[in-house]
Design an enzyme around this catalytic site. Structure first.
Site, PDB file in Angstrom:
ATOM      1  N   SER A 189       1.085  -1.095  -0.294  1.00 44.48           N
ATOM      2  CA  SER A 189       0.016  -0.245   0.306  1.00 44.48           C
ATOM      3  C   SER A 189       1.228   0.638   0.031  1.00 44.48           C
ATOM      4  O   SER A 189       1.902   1.014   0.320  1.00 44.48           O
ATOM      5  CB  SER A 189      -0.613  -0.313   1.088  1.00 44.48           C
ATOM      6  OG  SER A 189      -1.565   0.607   1.291  1.00 44.48           O
ATOM      7  N   TYR A 202      -3.020  -0.927  10.301  1.00 48.15           N
ATOM      8  CA  TYR A 202      -3.020  -1.822   9.162  1.00 48.15           C
ATOM      9  C   TYR A 202      -1.511  -1.616   8.218  1.00 48.15           C
ATOM     10  O   TYR A 202      -1.177  -1.975   7.556  1.00 48.15           O
ATOM     11  CB  TYR A 202      -3.795  -0.605   8.438  1.00 48.15           C
ATOM     12  CG  TYR A 202      -4.118  -1.396   6.717  1.00 48.15           C
ATOM     13  CD1 TYR A 202      -4.258  -2.405   6.624  1.00 48.15           C
ATOM     14  CD2 TYR A 202      -3.709  -0.062   5.836  1.00 48.15           C
ATOM     15  CE1 TYR A 202      -4.522  -2.680   4.477  1.00 48.15           C
ATOM     16  CE2 TYR A 202      -3.623   0.454   4.455  1.00 48.15           C
ATOM     17  CZ  TYR A 202      -4.431  -1.888   4.276  1.00 48.15           C
ATOM     18  OH  TYR A 202      -4.594  -1.889   2.707  1.00 48.15           O
TER      19      TYR A 202
HETATM   20  P1  NAD Z   1     -11.932  -6.291  -0.702  1.00 48.77           P
HETATM   21  O1  NAD Z   1     -12.177  -5.862   0.490  1.00 48.77           O
HETATM   22  O2  NAD Z   1     -12.976  -5.600  -2.120  1.00 48.77           O
HETATM   23  O3  NAD Z   1     -11.247  -7.220  -0.835  1.00 48.77           O
HETATM   24  C1  NAD Z   1     -10.258  -7.737   0.024  1.00 48.77           C
HETATM   25  C2  NAD Z   1     -10.635  -9.300   0.285  1.00 48.77           C
HETATM   26  O4  NAD Z   1      -9.694  -9.420   2.113  1.00 48.77           O
HETATM   27  C3  NAD Z   1     -12.524  -9.326   0.485  1.00 48.77           C
HETATM   28  O5  NAD Z   1     -13.161  -9.655  -0.165  1.00 48.77           O
HETATM   29  C4  NAD Z   1     -11.322 -10.913   1.645  1.00 48.77           C
HETATM   30  O6  NAD Z   1     -11.964 -12.380   0.658  1.00 48.77           O
HETATM   31  C5  NAD Z   1     -10.209 -10.570   1.648  1.00 48.77           C
HETATM   32  N1  NAD Z   1     -10.467 -11.182   3.643  1.00 48.77           N
HETATM   33  C6  NAD Z   1     -10.600 -10.016   4.763  1.00 48.77           C
HETATM   34  N2  NAD Z   1     -10.425 -10.318   5.912  1.00 48.77           N
HETATM   35  C7  NAD Z   1      -9.957 -11.916   5.284  1.00 48.77           C
HETATM   36  C8  NAD Z   1     -10.644 -13.146   6.015  1.00 48.77           C
HETATM   37  N3  NAD Z   1     -10.458 -12.516   7.221  1.00 48.77           N
HETATM   38  N4  NAD Z   1      -9.705 -14.577   5.805  1.00 48.77           N
HETATM   39  C9  NAD Z   1     -10.033 -14.600   4.529  1.00 48.77           C
HETATM   40  N5  NAD Z   1      -9.672 -13.310   3.856  1.00 48.77           N
HETATM   41  C10 NAD Z   1     -10.297 -11.816   4.044  1.00 48.77           C
HETATM   42  O7  NAD Z   1     -10.624  -5.131  -1.267  1.00 48.77           O
HETATM   43  P2  NAD Z   1      -9.177  -4.709  -1.956  1.00 48.77           P
HETATM   44  O8  NAD Z   1      -9.216  -2.385  -1.084  1.00 48.77           O
HETATM   45  O9  NAD Z   1      -9.121  -4.747  -2.881  1.00 48.77           O
HETATM   46  O10 NAD Z   1      -8.032  -4.903  -0.913  1.00 48.77           O
HETATM   47  C11 NAD Z   1      -7.773  -5.491  -1.863  1.00 48.77           C
HETATM   48  C12 NAD Z   1      -6.162  -5.294  -1.609  1.00 48.77           C
HETATM   49  O11 NAD Z   1      -5.777  -3.919  -1.501  1.00 48.77           O
HETATM   50  C13 NAD Z   1      -5.913  -5.355   0.239  1.00 48.77           C
HETATM   51  O12 NAD Z   1      -4.832  -6.335   0.586  1.00 48.77           O
HETATM   52  C14 NAD Z   1      -5.743  -3.635   0.764  1.00 48.77           C
HETATM   53  O13 NAD Z   1      -4.926  -3.950   1.884  1.00 48.77           O
HETATM   54  C15 NAD Z   1      -4.621  -3.326  -0.675  1.00 48.77           C
HETATM   55  N6  NAD Z   1      -4.993  -1.944  -0.575  1.00 48.77           N
HETATM   56  C16 NAD Z   1      -6.372  -1.479  -1.302  1.00 48.77           C
HETATM   57  C17 NAD Z   1      -6.092   0.357  -1.428  1.00 48.77           C
HETATM   58  C18 NAD Z   1      -7.781   0.799  -1.033  1.00 48.77           C
HETATM   59  O14 NAD Z   1      -7.665   1.958  -1.587  1.00 48.77           O
HETATM   60  N7  NAD Z   1      -8.571  -0.202  -1.815  1.00 48.77           N
HETATM   61  C19 NAD Z   1      -4.803   0.900  -0.993  1.00 48.77           C
HETATM   62  C20 NAD Z   1      -4.086  -0.149  -0.969  1.00 48.77           C
HETATM   63  C21 NAD Z   1      -4.016  -1.482  -0.785  1.00 48.77           C
END
Ligand code: NAD
Ligand code: MG
Length: 297
Positions: A189, A202
């Site tokens: 991130s 986080y």
């Molecule tokens: P999202 O909620 O769509 O996807 C995250 C997924 O993580 C969930 O759908 C779920 O299936 C899984 N998850 C969460 N807790 C879990 C658990 N206990 N067991 C199994 N699976 C679990 O959100 P996203 O933003 O697409 O997140 C994807 C990745 O991107 C994450 O690692 C997040 O930290 C990272 N990220 C996102 C952003 C952003 O702005 N959205 C920024 C930086 C990093």
């Protein structure tokens, strides 16, 4: 926009969103978000970059993982996605998209806080795909909390359990199955370098993931397995509306990036495709920032 290769203005390629305040429990359902995130359903065009690959996308039901799973399928890979039980309908949507691409799509349900799940997931993926050569670990959890004195131990532990221990266990179970040429893409991130005061747990997991990936990349290079990382921000996904950011930060989400808007998950998928495709053969231990212009180290 007709597909991801169309020449256009990145400031307006996707809408400058101004979402209404909204909150959901658990990890949230993407289908209930307003607006619903764009996973590239009507835009991502595959060009055979992952033909015949056997891919596992951990956290592939929604958001960045969902977009990545759809892109992998359209590039020719068979894809297993993992998801949590309450996210089954989001997972079904992604699986339909995978199957519509003419490849195999399989969902495996389970929780990364369960120490046995990672090994189970890998075994099921190997059985379904007849092997494994592409791993994208995208699952993650983010819960905002502005005050260290009220940050519950349970939250601190579970953020590390999901984001770091889960990743470690998946990698540990997967490596014995990965032939030379395989790839692992992890998800950091912008908070790897810019810790938010509202998300100290986080942000530290994201620093850990980035550092772990650098060491792992060197270790696994000796086996011909490439490890790289994508560092997204800010992307419109269920992560934010399920406790990830305070509700009053949802309107105007992402408008403070140099490019002037939040990303859609569809814009992250090409980074995972590039790092998984053999075209990135000499890219090892890299972190690819996809964040709309904020400088990173
Ligand atoms: P999202 O909620 O769509 O996807 C995250 C997924 O993580 C969930 O759908 C779920 O299936 C899984 N998850 C969460 N807790 C879990 C658990 N206990 N067991 C199994 N699976 C679990 O959100 P996203 O933003 O697409 O997140 C994807 C990745 O991107 C994450 O690692 C997040 O930290 C990272 N990220 C996102 C952003 C952003 O702005 N959205 C920024 C930086 C990093
Ligand atoms: Mg989800």
């Amino acid at each position: 926009m007709s597909d991801q290769y169309t020449f256009d203005d990145p400031r307006t390629r996707y809408p400058v969103i101004d979402p209404p305040k909204q909150q959901q429990d658990g990890t949230g359902l993407q289908s209930r978000m307003d607006p619903v995130p764009d996973l590239g359903e009507s835009t991502y065009r595959g060009t055979g970059r992952l033909q015949g690959r056997k891919a596992l996308v951990v956290g592939g039901d929604s958001g960045i993982g969902g977009a990545t799973a759809i892109a992998f399928a359209r590039e020719g890979a068979d894809v297993v996605i993992s998801y949590l039980g309450p996210e089954a309908s989001d997972a079904d949507h992604v699986l339909q998209q995978i199957e519509a691409a003419g490849v195999r799509g399989v969902g495996v349900q389970g929780d990364l806080t369960d120490p046995g799940f990672a090994a189970d997931l890998v075994e099921k993926a190997v059985a379904e795909l007849g092997g494994l050569d592409a791993l994208a670990i995208v699952a993650g959890k983010q819960v905002t909390n502005k005050d260290v004195t009220t940050l519950p131990d349970e939250q601190f532990t579970s953020t590390f359990e999901i984001n770091v221990f889960g990743l470690f266990r998946v990698v540990k179970a997967a490596v014995p199955h990965l032939p030379p040429g395989s790839t692992i893409v992890t998800t950091a991130s912008l908070e790897t370098w810019q810790a938010s005061p509202e998300r100290i747990d986080y942000a530290s997991t994201k620093g850990a993931i980035n550092t772990l990936s650098k060491g792992l990349a060197q270790q696994l290079a000796e086996k011909g397995i490439r490890v790289n990382t994508v560092a997204p921000a800010p992307t419109w996904t269920a992560l934010q509306v399920s406790g990830g950011i305070p509700a009053d930060e949802i309107p105007g989400y992402g408008s403070d990036t140099p490019i002037g808007r939040a990303a859609q998950p569809a814009e992250l998928a090409p980074a995972y495709v590039f790092l998984t495709s053999p075209e990135s053969s000499f890219v090892v231990g890299a972190t690819l920032a996809v964040n709309g212009g904020t400088p990173t180290p």
